[in-house]
Design an enzyme around this catalytic site. Sequence first.
Site, short mmCIF file in Angstrom:
data_model
loop_
_atom_site.label_atom_id
_atom_site.label_comp_id
_atom_site.label_asym_id
_atom_site.label_seq_id
_atom_site.Cartn_x
_atom_site.Cartn_y
_atom_site.Cartn_z
N ARG A 189 40.78 37.01 52.82
CA ARG A 189 40.33 36.17 51.70
C ARG A 189 41.05 34.83 51.73
NH1 ARG A 189 39.30 40.49 47.75
NH2 ARG A 189 39.17 42.36 49.01
N ASP A 233 40.96 34.91 45.29
CA ASP A 233 41.27 36.18 45.95
C ASP A 233 39.98 36.97 46.19
OD1 ASP A 233 41.62 36.19 42.99
OD2 ASP A 233 41.66 38.36 43.27
N ASN A 234 38.87 36.51 45.64
CA ASN A 234 37.59 37.18 45.87
C ASN A 234 36.68 36.34 46.75
OD1 ASN A 234 38.35 39.34 44.26
ND2 ASN A 234 37.42 38.51 42.41
P1 AMP Z 1 39.53 42.11 40.87
O1 AMP Z 1 39.43 41.39 39.57
O2 AMP Z 1 38.81 43.44 40.90
O3 AMP Z 1 39.19 41.25 42.06
O4 AMP Z 1 41.05 42.51 41.01
C1 AMP Z 1 42.12 41.61 40.96
C2 AMP Z 1 43.35 42.29 41.47
O5 AMP Z 1 43.64 43.45 40.69
C3 AMP Z 1 43.25 42.77 42.91
O6 AMP Z 1 44.49 42.55 43.51
C4 AMP Z 1 42.93 44.23 42.75
O7 AMP Z 1 43.32 44.97 43.87
C5 AMP Z 1 43.70 44.60 41.52
N1 AMP Z 1 43.12 45.75 40.79
C6 AMP Z 1 41.95 45.79 40.13
N2 AMP Z 1 41.74 47.01 39.59
C7 AMP Z 1 42.81 47.77 39.92
C8 AMP Z 1 43.19 49.13 39.68
N3 AMP Z 1 42.43 49.97 38.98
N4 AMP Z 1 44.36 49.54 40.20
C9 AMP Z 1 45.14 48.71 40.90
N5 AMP Z 1 44.84 47.44 41.16
C10 AMP Z 1 43.69 46.97 40.70
MG MG Z 2 39.25 41.29 43.96
#
Ligand code: AMP
Ligand code: MG
Length: 512
Positions: A189, A265-266
């Site tokens: 990413r 990060d996405n």
């Molecule tokens: P996201 O908004 O899904 O792109 O997630 C943002 C960050 O939070 C990333 O680093 C994910 O890996 C982490 N993350 C999201 N959900 C979880 C979860 N249930 N447990 C651990 N890390 C999470």
């Molecule tokens: Mg993510």
Amino acid sequence: MSTVTDQSALQALSFDNRFARLDPAMGSRLAPLPLPDPYLVAASAQVADMLGLAPGLLESTEWLDIIAGNRVPEGAQPMAAVYAGHQFGAWAGRLGDGRALLLGEVAGRDGRQYELQLKGSGPTPYSRMGDGRAVLRSSIREFLCSEAMAALGIPTTRALAVVGSDQPIIRETVETAAVVMRVAPSFVRFGNFEYFAHFDQHPTLRVLADYVIDRYEPEIAARGPAGTRTAASYAALLESVARRTASLIAKWQSVGFCHGVMNTDNMSILGLTIDYGPFGFLDGFDANHICNHTDQQGRYAYAMQPGVGEWNCFALAQALMPLIGDVDLARQALSAYRDTYDREHAALMRTKLGLRSEHPDDAALVSGMFEAMQASQADFTLFFRRLAGVNAGDPSGDGPVRDLFIDRSAADAWLSVYRARLATEAIAQLERADAMNRVNPIYVLRNHLAEIAIRRASGLSADGAPTAERDYAEVRRLLEALSRPFEERPGLEAYAAHPPAWASHLSVSCSS
Ligand code: AMP
Ligand code: MG
């Protein structure tokens, strides 16, 4: 389900993990957390075929156990990658794979290498307060949308299968756990670069940039190997990413796709759609539609996406500055974003409207169209699909398009301009309609379609009443419809229809 066949097919996949071996600083090696009694919810026959796996194989205990994290295949070196990023415009510091693990890479039938990643496979050093798990609901959404986007011809990470378990997971309510096996040439990413830049690990930043160039940028790699590369090579990398990102977002806009969380990060370095969370497809057209209910400012609203893509490329440029050095060089590379976006978006709009030639008034034709659609909240997908029935010569074919507008006179006004434009094209009506139906999908993953499939898979009826058992058939039927989104087929009328009234209350958040 012969175990002997399963075993030999499993062994036929030979795992490597070049990213894990690249540099210990890229992340942390760890095994997935086992998930008890896994069952297959759905699998993608296309992705299985891409990897040379027999379709039935994914039902085998061996594969269920691999996806559930109960068994690590030989040669795989599971790791969580470290990255950082800007979330909703603000620096968020260290993030990383908090619930995903890169298992390794395998050769596809096309001779290319594909990385296999588990999402929802348990906590990692980057989980912060999270449990490392993903719920069935969000896993089904990611699975279906990955495959739907691929079928629309939009670059995306793929999904081989989604596997569920009865293990309870606590979110706003108690749900159950699931794991998606994602497949992509790379999961790197923008945020991986931002991490090493921000924490002053410049030699590692260079290792990562060289790795991406060597593996995914053959033209830049051909100019000279790692170690001999100058600022120009890293600027060329930035330009290439800017182009891919612009091209991706032009495609999103062309089908009414809203990502919902375009944090850096996405953002995939390969220009793939990645990390399906609170995404949505537009139903009634609204340029300001916000699909993520936690995005109160509308930073990631539909019409904001092209600008956010560019902003994100600027964040990547900042991260690459230790390698590029020269602001003008970086700025020059970034200018590729807008050029590419404008060109590709205009070209996509022309093909959606069935226009082969270019005309100076086309931009006005397109903006007039969106204004009329906005005023009436005309259904995005149905509008373009029905446009194929409009005749250049007379208004006899206008009805189905007109019916999508509350303001009929605005629709008529635009349609007459459109018909006049069509009359300048030397192409037969049937031929044009055919070409339009090959770019304007009839079936997209509308929120309510995903919701119905999720309810059934969670042991509820379509209206949310408890049923005797979980039913995955709807996930599979929907996958089948979405895997040929341009081909109208009898029996699939419900997938092409306007959303029902209850669907307007559906909201999707980041809590997945
Ligand atoms: P996201 O908004 O899904 O792109 O997630 C943002 C960050 O939070 C990333 O680093 C994910 O890996 C982490 N993350 C999201 N959900 C979880 C979860 N249930 N447990 C651990 N890390 C999470
Ligand atoms: Mg993510």
